[in-house]
Scaffold this motif. Structure first.
Motif, mmCIF file in Angstrom:
data_model
loop_
_atom_site.group_PDB
_atom_site.id
_atom_site.type_symbol
_atom_site.label_atom_id
_atom_site.label_comp_id
_atom_site.label_asym_id
_atom_site.label_seq_id
_atom_site.Cartn_x
_atom_site.Cartn_y
_atom_site.Cartn_z
ATOM 1 N N PHE A 66 0.903 -1.129 0.022
ATOM 2 C CA PHE A 66 0.076 0.012 -0.039
ATOM 3 C C PHE A 66 0.946 1.211 0.091
ATOM 4 C CE2 PHE A 66 -3.750 -2.233 1.115
ATOM 5 C CZ PHE A 66 -3.387 -3.371 1.649
ATOM 6 N N TYR A 112 0.917 5.165 0.858
ATOM 7 C CA TYR A 112 0.091 6.384 1.889
ATOM 8 C C TYR A 112 0.836 7.937 1.444
ATOM 9 C CZ TYR A 112 -1.964 2.566 4.192
ATOM 10 O OH TYR A 112 -2.725 1.578 4.451
ATOM 11 N N SER A 151 -2.969 13.041 9.190
ATOM 12 C CA SER A 151 -2.944 11.453 9.165
ATOM 13 C C SER A 151 -2.463 10.965 7.982
ATOM 14 C CB SER A 151 -4.215 11.185 9.435
ATOM 15 O OG SER A 151 -4.441 9.804 9.850
ATOM 16 N N LEU A 152 -2.363 9.619 7.805
ATOM 17 C CA LEU A 152 -1.860 8.805 6.625
ATOM 18 C C LEU A 152 -3.111 8.864 5.786
ATOM 19 C CD1 LEU A 152 0.041 7.984 8.972
ATOM 20 C CD2 LEU A 152 0.641 5.842 7.411
ATOM 21 N N LEU A 171 -4.412 6.823 2.302
ATOM 22 C CA LEU A 171 -4.283 5.749 1.424
ATOM 23 C C LEU A 171 -4.347 6.463 -0.148
ATOM 24 C CD1 LEU A 171 -3.676 2.885 0.863
ATOM 25 C CD2 LEU A 171 -6.199 2.393 0.827
ATOM 26 N N THR A 191 -3.438 0.669 -3.790
ATOM 27 C CA THR A 191 -3.356 -0.658 -3.276
ATOM 28 C C THR A 191 -2.552 -1.226 -4.340
ATOM 29 O OG1 THR A 191 -5.130 -0.692 -1.995
ATOM 30 C CG2 THR A 191 -4.279 -2.812 -2.382
ATOM 31 N N ARG A 230 1.998 -6.233 3.087
ATOM 32 C CA ARG A 230 0.933 -7.427 3.844
ATOM 33 C C ARG A 230 1.607 -8.609 3.491
ATOM 34 N NH1 ARG A 230 -5.174 -6.880 2.714
ATOM 35 N NH2 ARG A 230 -4.652 -8.060 0.892
ATOM 36 N N ASN A 259 -4.969 -8.744 7.528
ATOM 37 C CA ASN A 259 -5.093 -7.416 7.979
ATOM 38 C C ASN A 259 -3.817 -6.759 8.142
ATOM 39 O OD1 ASN A 259 -7.682 -8.706 9.384
ATOM 40 N ND2 ASN A 259 -8.262 -7.082 7.858
ATOM 41 N N GLN A 299 -0.509 -4.976 8.226
ATOM 42 C CA GLN A 299 0.364 -4.226 7.420
ATOM 43 C C GLN A 299 1.870 -3.899 8.180
ATOM 44 O OE1 GLN A 299 -1.557 -1.190 5.244
ATOM 45 N NE2 GLN A 299 -3.320 -2.234 5.086
ATOM 46 N N PHE A 349 5.010 -1.243 8.103
ATOM 47 C CA PHE A 349 5.177 -0.168 7.422
ATOM 48 C C PHE A 349 6.900 0.204 7.283
ATOM 49 C CE2 PHE A 349 1.372 2.170 7.009
ATOM 50 C CZ PHE A 349 0.406 1.425 7.603
ATOM 51 N N TYR A 384 -10.542 -5.473 12.122
ATOM 52 C CA TYR A 384 -9.479 -5.149 12.692
ATOM 53 C C TYR A 384 -9.051 -3.903 12.893
ATOM 54 C CZ TYR A 384 -4.334 -5.513 12.423
ATOM 55 O OH TYR A 384 -2.947 -5.445 12.656
ATOM 56 N N TYR A 386 -0.858 2.546 16.059
ATOM 57 C CA TYR A 386 0.348 2.870 15.745
ATOM 58 C C TYR A 386 0.976 3.903 16.367
ATOM 59 C CZ TYR A 386 -0.779 -0.140 11.711
ATOM 60 O OH TYR A 386 -1.038 -1.117 10.886
ATOM 61 N N GLN A 405 4.071 6.876 16.105
ATOM 62 C CA GLN A 405 4.697 7.501 15.103
ATOM 63 C C GLN A 405 5.728 8.515 15.592
ATOM 64 O OE1 GLN A 405 2.819 9.837 11.464
ATOM 65 N NE2 GLN A 405 4.579 9.031 10.102
ATOM 66 N N PRO A 462 5.024 4.686 10.790
ATOM 67 C CA PRO A 462 4.111 4.370 11.822
ATOM 68 C C PRO A 462 4.501 3.116 12.203
ATOM 69 C CG PRO A 462 2.835 4.353 10.091
ATOM 70 C CD PRO A 462 4.094 4.785 9.487
ATOM 71 N N LEU A 483 3.421 -0.328 14.646
ATOM 72 C CA LEU A 483 2.413 -1.157 15.320
ATOM 73 C C LEU A 483 2.878 -1.389 16.844
ATOM 74 C CD1 LEU A 483 -0.229 -2.500 14.927
ATOM 75 C CD2 LEU A 483 1.111 -4.794 14.641
ATOM 76 N N ASP A 538 -2.787 -4.347 18.552
ATOM 77 C CA ASP A 538 -3.933 -4.503 17.553
ATOM 78 C C ASP A 538 -4.832 -5.387 18.314
ATOM 79 O OD1 ASP A 538 -2.145 -6.657 15.081
ATOM 80 O OD2 ASP A 538 -3.109 -7.093 17.232
ATOM 81 N N PHE A 587 -1.745 6.840 16.354
ATOM 82 C CA PHE A 587 -2.927 6.714 15.158
ATOM 83 C C PHE A 587 -3.684 5.438 15.524
ATOM 84 C CE2 PHE A 587 -2.154 10.172 12.504
ATOM 85 C CZ PHE A 587 -0.828 10.438 12.458
ATOM 86 N N SER A 624 -9.816 -1.813 9.741
ATOM 87 C CA SER A 624 -10.085 -2.293 8.614
ATOM 88 C C SER A 624 -10.841 -3.492 8.309
ATOM 89 C CB SER A 624 -8.157 -2.868 8.301
ATOM 90 O OG SER A 624 -8.172 -3.765 7.143
ATOM 91 N N MET A 625 -11.251 -3.841 7.116
ATOM 92 C CA MET A 625 -11.972 -4.886 6.795
ATOM 93 C C MET A 625 -11.120 -5.938 6.185
ATOM 94 S SD MET A 625 -15.362 -3.129 5.502
ATOM 95 C CE MET A 625 -14.610 -1.846 4.465
ATOM 96 N N LYS A 634 -7.704 -2.856 3.468
ATOM 97 C CA LYS A 634 -7.187 -1.294 3.546
ATOM 98 C C LYS A 634 -7.385 -0.861 4.960
ATOM 99 C CE LYS A 634 -9.983 0.146 0.206
ATOM 100 N NZ LYS A 634 -10.459 1.097 -0.829
ATOM 101 N N LEU A 635 -6.438 0.020 5.297
ATOM 102 C CA LEU A 635 -6.446 0.600 6.808
ATOM 103 C C LEU A 635 -6.933 1.977 6.706
ATOM 104 C CD1 LEU A 635 -3.138 -0.222 8.356
ATOM 105 C CD2 LEU A 635 -5.384 -1.246 9.032
ATOM 106 N N PHE A 680 -7.323 5.491 8.666
ATOM 107 C CA PHE A 680 -6.700 5.977 10.000
ATOM 108 C C PHE A 680 -7.508 7.156 10.636
ATOM 109 C CE2 PHE A 680 -2.303 4.238 10.208
ATOM 110 C CZ PHE A 680 -2.322 3.556 8.929
ATOM 111 N N GLY A 681 -7.336 7.165 11.784
ATOM 112 C CA GLY A 681 -7.994 8.338 12.452
ATOM 113 C C GLY A 681 -6.957 9.492 12.272
ATOM 114 N N GLN A 682 -7.410 10.644 13.025
ATOM 115 C CA GLN A 682 -6.600 11.939 12.810
ATOM 116 C C GLN A 682 -5.237 12.050 13.488
ATOM 117 O OE1 GLN A 682 -9.840 11.681 13.392
ATOM 118 N NE2 GLN A 682 -11.006 12.512 12.030
#
Lengths: 117, 112
Positions: A34, A36, A43-44, A46, A49, A97, A104, A106, A108, B32, B36, B38, B44, B46, B49, B89, B93-94, B99-100, B102-104
């Protein structure tokens, strides 16, 4: 481990030139990577993909002709910013991934700081 | 699509105190939820989770709770240390897309 590297870490270029950023998974195979973009104090977001051996899927609002993505192998994806302009200056981060791993999770990379003059 | 809201945007605590950061998500199909850390100029990392079949998970000073009904999840850091200072952060994700979103972000400052 699950280490992802990016190269270069920093790049400064002139407006109108193209810049290529590499993302490598060093100790695992990545079917999906991915890309970003992160602006200062934000924020990050996307961008796209990237699946090995197929075309990248871009998020809404991201120009595929400007941000060219190639995922030629299970350990390497590249992002090329074509005809870069100052507004493209940002922190670009990739993630990977694992093939056959948790769908799920990832991992970085350290990011690439792009500055367009 | 999924939307993730994160609060507060900044948090300042005294060393040794606890810090709590909260996130809400909109898509009930998300399953999920990573957090993170950063640091400036870095990617970032992890830190913990949680998946939608679990309500709480703990790893030493860090814990995450998930309330699927209310669609919110929280990060708890106990006994904070100055080296915990960073931007945190949350993301959702589904599994079908991976795809993730992110929050602000929350800028945490731990004062010695």
């Amino acid at each position: 481990g699950a280490v992802v590297s990016q190269h270069p870490s920093r790049v400064i270029c002139k407006s109108g030139t193209s810049v290529k950023i590499e993302c490598r998974s060093l100790d695992f195979q990545a079917t999906t990577m991915f890309w970003y973009r992160q602006f200062p104090k934000q924020s990050l977001m996307l961008m796209a993909t990237s699946n090995e051996g197929s075309k990248a899927t871009y998020e809404q609002g991201v120009e595929k002709d400007k941000f060219l993505i190639n995922h030629a192998s299970l350990t390497l994806s590249t992002l090329t910013v074509t005809s870069a302009h100052p507004e493209d200056s940002s922190f670009y981060i990739c993630s990977a991934r694992k093939a056959g791993g948790n769908n799920n999770e990832q991992f970085f990379g350290p990011g690439t700081r792009l500055t367009v003059l | 699509g999924e939307n993730v809201e994160q609060h507060p945007s900044t948090l300042s605590v005294q060393e040794g105190d606890s810090a709590v950061i909260k996130c809400t998500y909109s898509d009930s199909a998300s399953n999920y939820f990573p957090w993170y850390k950063q640091e400036l100029g870095k990617g970032p990392q992890l830190i913990i989770d949680i998946r939608s079949n679990v309500g709480e998970k703990k790893d030493q000073r860090i814990a995450v709770t998930l309330n699927k009904t209310a669609k919110h999840f929280s990060l708890h850091i106990t006994e904070t240390q100055p080296e915990d200072s960073a931007v945190y952060f949350c993301a959702a994700s589904m599994s079908n897309t991976g795809k993730l979103i992110f929050g602000q972000g929350t800028t945490l400052q731990v004062k010695p």
